[in-house]
Design an enzyme around this catalytic site. Structure first.
Site, short mmCIF file in Angstrom:
data_model
loop_
_atom_site.label_atom_id
_atom_site.label_comp_id
_atom_site.label_asym_id
_atom_site.label_seq_id
_atom_site.Cartn_x
_atom_site.Cartn_y
_atom_site.Cartn_z
N TYR A 11 40.48 52.57 58.74
CA TYR A 11 40.78 51.71 57.59
C TYR A 11 42.28 51.60 57.34
O TYR A 11 42.86 50.50 57.35
CB TYR A 11 40.05 52.26 56.37
CG TYR A 11 40.34 51.57 55.06
CD1 TYR A 11 40.43 50.19 54.97
CD2 TYR A 11 40.49 52.33 53.90
CE1 TYR A 11 40.69 49.57 53.75
CE2 TYR A 11 40.73 51.72 52.68
CZ TYR A 11 40.84 50.34 52.61
OH TYR A 11 41.08 49.73 51.41
N LYS A 84 37.43 62.68 56.85
CA LYS A 84 37.93 62.48 55.48
C LYS A 84 36.89 62.52 54.37
O LYS A 84 37.22 62.19 53.23
CB LYS A 84 38.69 61.16 55.40
CG LYS A 84 37.83 59.94 55.71
CD LYS A 84 38.60 58.64 55.54
CE LYS A 84 37.71 57.43 55.73
NZ LYS A 84 38.40 56.17 55.46
N SER A 124 47.06 63.69 51.66
CA SER A 124 46.14 63.27 50.60
C SER A 124 46.52 63.92 49.27
O SER A 124 46.97 65.07 49.24
CB SER A 124 44.71 63.67 50.97
OG SER A 124 43.85 63.56 49.86
N ALA A 125 46.29 63.19 48.19
CA ALA A 125 46.48 63.77 46.85
C ALA A 125 45.47 64.88 46.57
O ALA A 125 45.64 65.63 45.61
CB ALA A 125 46.36 62.68 45.79
N TYR A 148 38.21 69.71 53.19
CA TYR A 148 39.01 68.53 53.54
C TYR A 148 40.42 68.66 52.98
O TYR A 148 41.41 68.56 53.72
CB TYR A 148 38.35 67.25 53.00
CG TYR A 148 39.29 66.07 52.99
CD1 TYR A 148 39.67 65.46 54.18
CD2 TYR A 148 39.81 65.58 51.79
CE1 TYR A 148 40.56 64.39 54.18
CE2 TYR A 148 40.69 64.52 51.79
CZ TYR A 148 41.06 63.92 52.97
OH TYR A 148 41.93 62.86 52.97
N LYS A 152 44.17 69.32 54.97
CA LYS A 152 45.38 68.50 54.82
C LYS A 152 46.58 69.38 54.44
O LYS A 152 47.69 69.21 54.97
CB LYS A 152 45.16 67.42 53.76
CG LYS A 152 44.21 66.31 54.18
CD LYS A 152 44.78 65.47 55.30
CE LYS A 152 43.95 64.24 55.59
NZ LYS A 152 44.47 63.43 56.71
N ASN A 178 44.20 56.67 45.99
CA ASN A 178 42.89 56.08 46.33
C ASN A 178 43.07 54.70 46.95
O ASN A 178 43.11 53.70 46.22
CB ASN A 178 42.01 55.99 45.07
CG ASN A 178 41.63 57.34 44.52
OD1 ASN A 178 42.46 58.08 44.02
ND2 ASN A 178 40.36 57.68 44.63
N ASP A 294 33.95 66.80 39.90
CA ASP A 294 34.75 65.65 39.48
C ASP A 294 35.65 66.03 38.31
O ASP A 294 35.27 66.82 37.45
CB ASP A 294 33.84 64.49 39.06
CG ASP A 294 33.39 63.64 40.24
OD1 ASP A 294 33.86 63.90 41.36
OD2 ASP A 294 32.58 62.72 40.02
#
Length: 331
Positions: A11, A84, A124-125, A148, A152, A178, A294
């Site tokens: 992507y 990912k 990645s954040a 994951y 990173k 994102n 989350d």
């Protein structure tokens, strides 16, 4: 400049291939096609008028990587190749460490053997973990919550140690927030297998009728409207950030890290409203229980990238949704 993109048909890599080729660079792609389709190469040819050089193979194949680096006289590497999916990493941690960490070590060995010491890493954040403060800046503590994210961060630490050991190395790690949206041609975009894990591809599939309704995981967070807030960034802004990083890293030795985000947080309800406007489709949804792990809100402080890379995101949420909708309709 001759640039190798590992995982370059994915992507983000495919959009970076467009930006770099249009900027005059010679792009070579290495991809094992585990998370993308070979058809992306044909779509890149339609956008660019010619396809980038492509090799099918795994970044863990050090001999193959060395042969490509030599054959294509590579100057710099942008390293995207990695698994990912956060949930999958919890279920299959060994696979993630083998691919993401082991693959990077193989790549760096190949680069060292070929005396190529310039690399931009797709980080990645997720390395930040639960916010101690917001917005996240690059000095925020790193406490990743998944294999994951840990993979990173481990790669970042390896790159930092490598650059400390040899001052000729030029290394930048880009911490993405994102990425969403698609190229405005509608020819390339995010193409997840099965049910999407990310919000905007999920909303797009609801809008187009592939999925019945959106599940919103909690509406009682401590946010302005109760739904989770995230920093969504258009994939083309992200891709342009890589070009800026490449220019920076070609002139600066050592290890540097930059956030790539908009600096704005958008809630789930705001995304639904924007996608409704972009698609002229109603997005049915239901509120369900929160997902474990989350967090209420996170977004970037992107001022360091603006100061040192001369880069900032230009495209807003509506444009992200317009381009994601075009991609959903056309592919």
């Amino acid at each position: 400049m001759n640039i190798l993109l590992t995982g370059g048909l994915g992507y983000i890599g495919s959009h970076v291939a467009v930006v770099l080729t249009e900027a005059g660079h010679q792009v070579t792609i290495l991809d094992n096609l585990c998370n993308c389709k070979i058809e992306v190469l044909d779509r890149l040819e339609k956008i660019l008028g010619r396809a980038p050089a492509f090799f099918k193979g795994d970044v863990r194949d050090q001999a193959l990587v060395e042969s490509i680096l030599k054959e294509k006289q590579i100057n710099s590497v942008i390293h995207f190749a990695g698994l990912k999916a956060v949930g999958e990493s919890v279920q299959e941690p060994l696979m993630y460490y083998d691919n993401n960490v082991g693959g990077t070590i193989s790549l760096l060995k190949a680069m060292k053997n070929c005396e190529i010491k310039t690399i931009v890493f797709s980080s990645s954040a997720s390395v930040y973990g639960i916010p101690v403060y917001l917005p996240y800046d690059e000095e925020h503590p790193t406490r990743p919550q998944s294999p994951y994210g840990k993979s990173k961060l481990q790669v970042e630490e390896i790159l930092k140690d490598l650059s400390d050991s040899d001052p000729e190395w030029k290394v930048v790690a880009l911490r993405y927030f994102n990425p969403v949206g698609a190229h405005d041609s509608g020819l390339i975009g995010e193409d997840p297998a099965g049910v999407p894990n990310n919000l905007i591809p999920y909303v797009a599939q609801v809008a187009i009728g592939k999925l019945e309704k959106l599940k919103i995981f909690g509406d009682d967070y401590d946010t302005p409207n109760g739904t989770g807030v995230r920093d969504y960034i258009h994939v083309m802004d992200l891709a342009e950030g890589h070009n800026s990083a490449l220019l920076y890293v070609s002139e600066n030795t050592g290890f540097s890290v930059f956030n790539l985000g908009t600096g704005n947080g958008y809630s789930v309800y705001e995304v639904v409203d924007a996608f409704t406007s972009a698609s002229s489709r109603k997005i049915p949804y239901e509120i369900v229980d929160r997902r474990g792990g989350d967090i209420a809100s996170y977004y970037a402080n992107a001022q360091k990238a603006k100061k040192f890379l001369g880069w900032s995101a230009k495209r807003g949420l509506l444009q992200m949704c317009i381009d994601a909708w075009k991609w959903a309709v056309l592919h």
